[in-house]
Design an enzyme around this catalytic site. Structure first.
Site, PDB file in Angstrom:
ATOM      1  N   HIS A 131       7.730  -2.273   2.426  1.00 16.26           N
ATOM      2  CA  HIS A 131       7.506  -0.834   2.270  1.00 16.26           C
ATOM      3  C   HIS A 131       8.823  -0.058   2.103  1.00 16.26           C
ATOM      4  O   HIS A 131       8.967   0.754   1.189  1.00 16.26           O
ATOM      5  CB  HIS A 131       6.742  -0.267   3.470  1.00 16.26           C
ATOM      6  CG  HIS A 131       5.428  -0.940   3.727  1.00 16.26           C
ATOM      7  ND1 HIS A 131       4.644  -1.453   2.725  1.00 16.26           N
ATOM      8  CD2 HIS A 131       4.748  -1.187   4.876  1.00 16.26           C
ATOM      9  CE1 HIS A 131       3.538  -1.983   3.253  1.00 16.26           C
ATOM     10  NE2 HIS A 131       3.587  -1.834   4.551  1.00 16.26           N
ATOM     11  N   GLU A 142       6.562   5.002  13.634  1.00 16.83           N
ATOM     12  CA  GLU A 142       5.178   4.957  14.104  1.00 16.83           C
ATOM     13  C   GLU A 142       5.155   5.168  15.610  1.00 16.83           C
ATOM     14  O   GLU A 142       6.124   4.838  16.295  1.00 16.83           O
ATOM     15  CB  GLU A 142       4.562   3.595  13.791  1.00 16.83           C
ATOM     16  CG  GLU A 142       4.495   3.283  12.316  1.00 16.83           C
ATOM     17  CD  GLU A 142       3.831   1.940  12.076  1.00 16.83           C
ATOM     18  OE1 GLU A 142       2.620   1.930  11.830  1.00 16.83           O
ATOM     19  OE2 GLU A 142       4.508   0.915  12.148  1.00 16.83           O
ATOM     20  N   HIS A 179       0.821  -1.213   0.000  1.00 19.67           N
ATOM     21  CA  HIS A 179       0.000   0.000   0.000  1.00 19.67           C
ATOM     22  C   HIS A 179       0.859   1.270   0.000  1.00 19.67           C
ATOM     23  O   HIS A 179       0.373   2.340  -0.340  1.00 19.67           O
ATOM     24  CB  HIS A 179      -1.040  -0.019   1.132  1.00 19.67           C
ATOM     25  CG  HIS A 179      -0.503   0.344   2.481  1.00 19.67           C
ATOM     26  ND1 HIS A 179       0.160  -0.540   3.277  1.00 19.67           N
ATOM     27  CD2 HIS A 179      -0.521   1.514   3.174  1.00 19.67           C
ATOM     28  CE1 HIS A 179       0.517   0.059   4.403  1.00 19.67           C
ATOM     29  NE2 HIS A 179       0.114   1.316   4.369  1.00 19.67           N
TER      30      HIS A 179
HETATM   31  C1  BG6 Z   1       1.449  -2.304   7.439  1.00 19.16           C
HETATM   32  C2  BG6 Z   1       2.140  -2.971   8.577  1.00 19.16           C
HETATM   33  O1  BG6 Z   1       1.779  -2.917   6.210  1.00 19.16           O
HETATM   34  O2  BG6 Z   1       1.828  -0.919   7.401  1.00 19.16           O
HETATM   35  C3  BG6 Z   1       1.811  -2.284   9.897  1.00 19.16           C
HETATM   36  O3  BG6 Z   1       1.750  -4.349   8.638  1.00 19.16           O
HETATM   37  C4  BG6 Z   1       2.097  -0.802   9.806  1.00 19.16           C
HETATM   38  O4  BG6 Z   1       2.531  -2.877  10.974  1.00 19.16           O
HETATM   39  C5  BG6 Z   1       1.463  -0.189   8.560  1.00 19.16           C
HETATM   40  O5  BG6 Z   1       1.583  -0.184  10.966  1.00 19.16           O
HETATM   41  C6  BG6 Z   1       1.914   1.250   8.356  1.00 19.16           C
HETATM   42  O6  BG6 Z   1       1.177   1.829   7.324  1.00 19.16           O
HETATM   43  P1  BG6 Z   1       0.904   3.411   7.273  1.00 19.16           P
HETATM   44  O7  BG6 Z   1       0.183   3.612   5.978  1.00 19.16           O
HETATM   45  O8  BG6 Z   1       0.091   3.728   8.495  1.00 19.16           O
HETATM   46  O9  BG6 Z   1       2.248   4.050   7.312  1.00 19.16           O
END
Ligand code: BG6
Length: 484
Positions: A240, A216, A178
């Site tokens: 990511h 985070e 994503h």
């Molecule tokens: C997910 C992870 O793919 O991405 C999570 O499994 C993480 O652990 C999340 O919190 C973070 O996504 P974003 O869009 O909030 O940065």
């Protein structure tokens, strides 16, 4: 702003795991917003498929609650929600058995764009693919959307790829990361390849180093079981952060076309040097007065899983030889912030003498929050008293620069689901890319396991373990501060 005409397609989207957490939080709210934006052509349908004993009406109620809870907080017209819910249907299905499959096949219209979203555990991917084939739903036009985690090592990712390949061509597979749907991540490509300004300087001759931080504030939440088997390396770094690294480091593709882009990303992963154990720092968050520490959180008092990882990477190719890339990601850190900083070298010689100090340009791309870019430039400090230099930001926060369009940045899932419908695979991972990322990750994790490596504790609200700061200090560099 130039208005553009976006093609509208009519489609059927089947969500396996239609009553699951991802459907509730992301997929259904994203579809509703695209419906409101007029991008679900007349006759489009969203069909939930899951074990639950629901009918279409029950699924509509489930979706209404999901949108009320997880919409983006903006007001919407209740009539539009009712109209969207009309497009919903539901089939009770047994992913491992025979029940429900013939009903699903009967529901689908021949000749329509049909996408099957596998929002289920990876062990079910092959089972679903086989049943779609057996019940006549695997046509050359069908598309399969697959969520992460795509395997937990090279062997399992390969097995998943093989089970899908038995019934579907690679051109039908949409593996979601994503992060690739985030607007600023796509902007990375626009900035690099849409401007003359940056690309000539984008190499080891001018770039001192690059930092990527995805921090985070949340802990592992209710996902302790999954997370403890994955850790930050598998959960964030392998996918990511690796994708961000690829987009920052890749060569310009000849065109913005799925295979041209993915070929270039793959070359970056393949050019990564194996990481020395001394170039990696792992951490685990400790308890605070109010909050449990990692081990208590996952209910595993001896867990050696990392909730933080930082590392120094080298890319062995002409463009990047000699420029280190520092990557870090973790939970329960000081702020929720994701950014990429391209730190340029100092000028080769300062004409202003030692008292002017040495300065560097830094291009920062902020993924979240306050999506935007910032270029630090050196100017003269105003006033008399000689040539004193100071660094100031040329700040472009997209919401300020682009007005309402930027305030309404679609969620990553909105963009990605519509790309599936339009048949555009550019922002999805190809099978060989995922395998290459695991091939790079596996030896690192195997080494930790062989040495029974213990992550270092770090305080909630900190920037991670001290050794992660040392990782850069020892090279005469420092991380940018983690702040909101
Ligand atoms: C997910 C992870 O793919 O991405 C999570 O499994 C993480 O652990 C999340 O919190 C973070 O996504 P974003 O869009 O909030 O940065």
């Amino acid at each position: 702003m130039v208005s553009r005409v976006i093609p509208v397609d009519t489609f059927d989207l089947v969500i396996f795991g239609g009553t699951g957490d991802l459907a509730r939080r992301k997929i259904l709210p994203a579809l509703f917003r695209r419906f409101v934006a007029g991008q679900m052509g007349p006759g489009s349908r969203v069909i939930g498929a899951a074990r639950a004993d629901l009918d279409a009406e029950g699924y509509r109620q489930f979706t209404r609650e999901a949108i009320e809870e997880f919409g983006n907080g903006k007001a919407y017209d209740p009539k539009e929600l009712d109209a969207f819910l009309e497009a919903l249907d539901f089939v009770t299905i047994d992913a491992l058995g025979e029940d429900g499959w013939a009903d699903l096949a009967k529901l689908l219209d021949v000749g329509k764009i049909t996408a099957f979203y596998f929002s289920v555990a990876p062990r079910l991917f092959g089972e679903l693919a086989e049943r779609l084939h057996r019940f006549g739903m695997a046509t050359p036009d069908s598309r399969i959307v697959i969520e992460k985690p795509f395997g937990r090592d090279l062997a399992s990712a390969r097995a998943l790829n093989e089970s899908l390949a038995q019934h579907f061509d690679e051109s039908q597979l949409y593996r979601i990361d994503h992060y690739l749907g985030k607007e600023t991540v796509q902007n990375l490509m626009a900035v690099r390849f849409g401007n003359m300004l940056f690309e000539p300087l984008w190499n080891a001759q001018y770039v001192d180093h690059i930092q990527i931080t995805v921090a985070e504030t949340v802990g592992v939440g209710g996902r302790g079981d999954y997370y403890d088997r994955s850790g930050a390396m598998r959960d964030m770094m392998q996918n990511h952060l690796m994708q961000l690294l690829c987009l920052i480091a890749m060569e310009p593709p000849a065109k913005f076309d799925p295979d041209a882009v993915r070929d270039e990303k793959l070359k970056v992963i393949r050019a990564l040097d194996p990481v020395e154990p001394g170039d990696i720092v792992r951490g685990q968050y400790s308890e605070t007065e109010e909050l449990p520490g990692y081990r208590a959180h996952v209910g595993h008092p001896d867990s050696r899983t990392e909730s933080f990882v930082a590392m120094k990477l080298k890319i062995s190719n002409w463009r990047w030889a000699g420029t280190p890339f520092y990557l870090r990601t973790g939970k329960r850190l000081r702020a929720r912030t994701s950014e990429i900083a391209v730190v340029f070298k100092e000028t080769p010689h300062s004409i202003f003498g030692p008292e002017a100090g040495r300065h560097r340009n830094i291009l920062t791309i902020r993924l979240q929050p306050n999506e935007g870019m910032d270029l630090g430039v050196t100017i003269k400090e105003p006033g008399p008293g000689g040539m004193r230099l100071v660094d100031v930001p040329l700040d472009m926060t997209f919401a300020d620069a682009l007005g309402p369009d930027a305030e309404d940045i679609p969620d990553a899932y909105e963009r990605l689901i519509m790309d599936v419908i339009r048949g555009n695979q550019t922002l999805f991972m190809r099978g060989d890319e995922v395998e290459a990322a695991w091939a790079w990750t596996d030896p690192i994790i195997e080494d930790w396991e062989a040495r029974r490596d213990e992550p270092q504790p770090y305080d909630t609200g900190s920037s991670g373990p001290d050794d992660s700061l040392a990782l850069m200090f020892r090279d005469g560099r420092r991380w940018r501060e983690i702040r909101a």
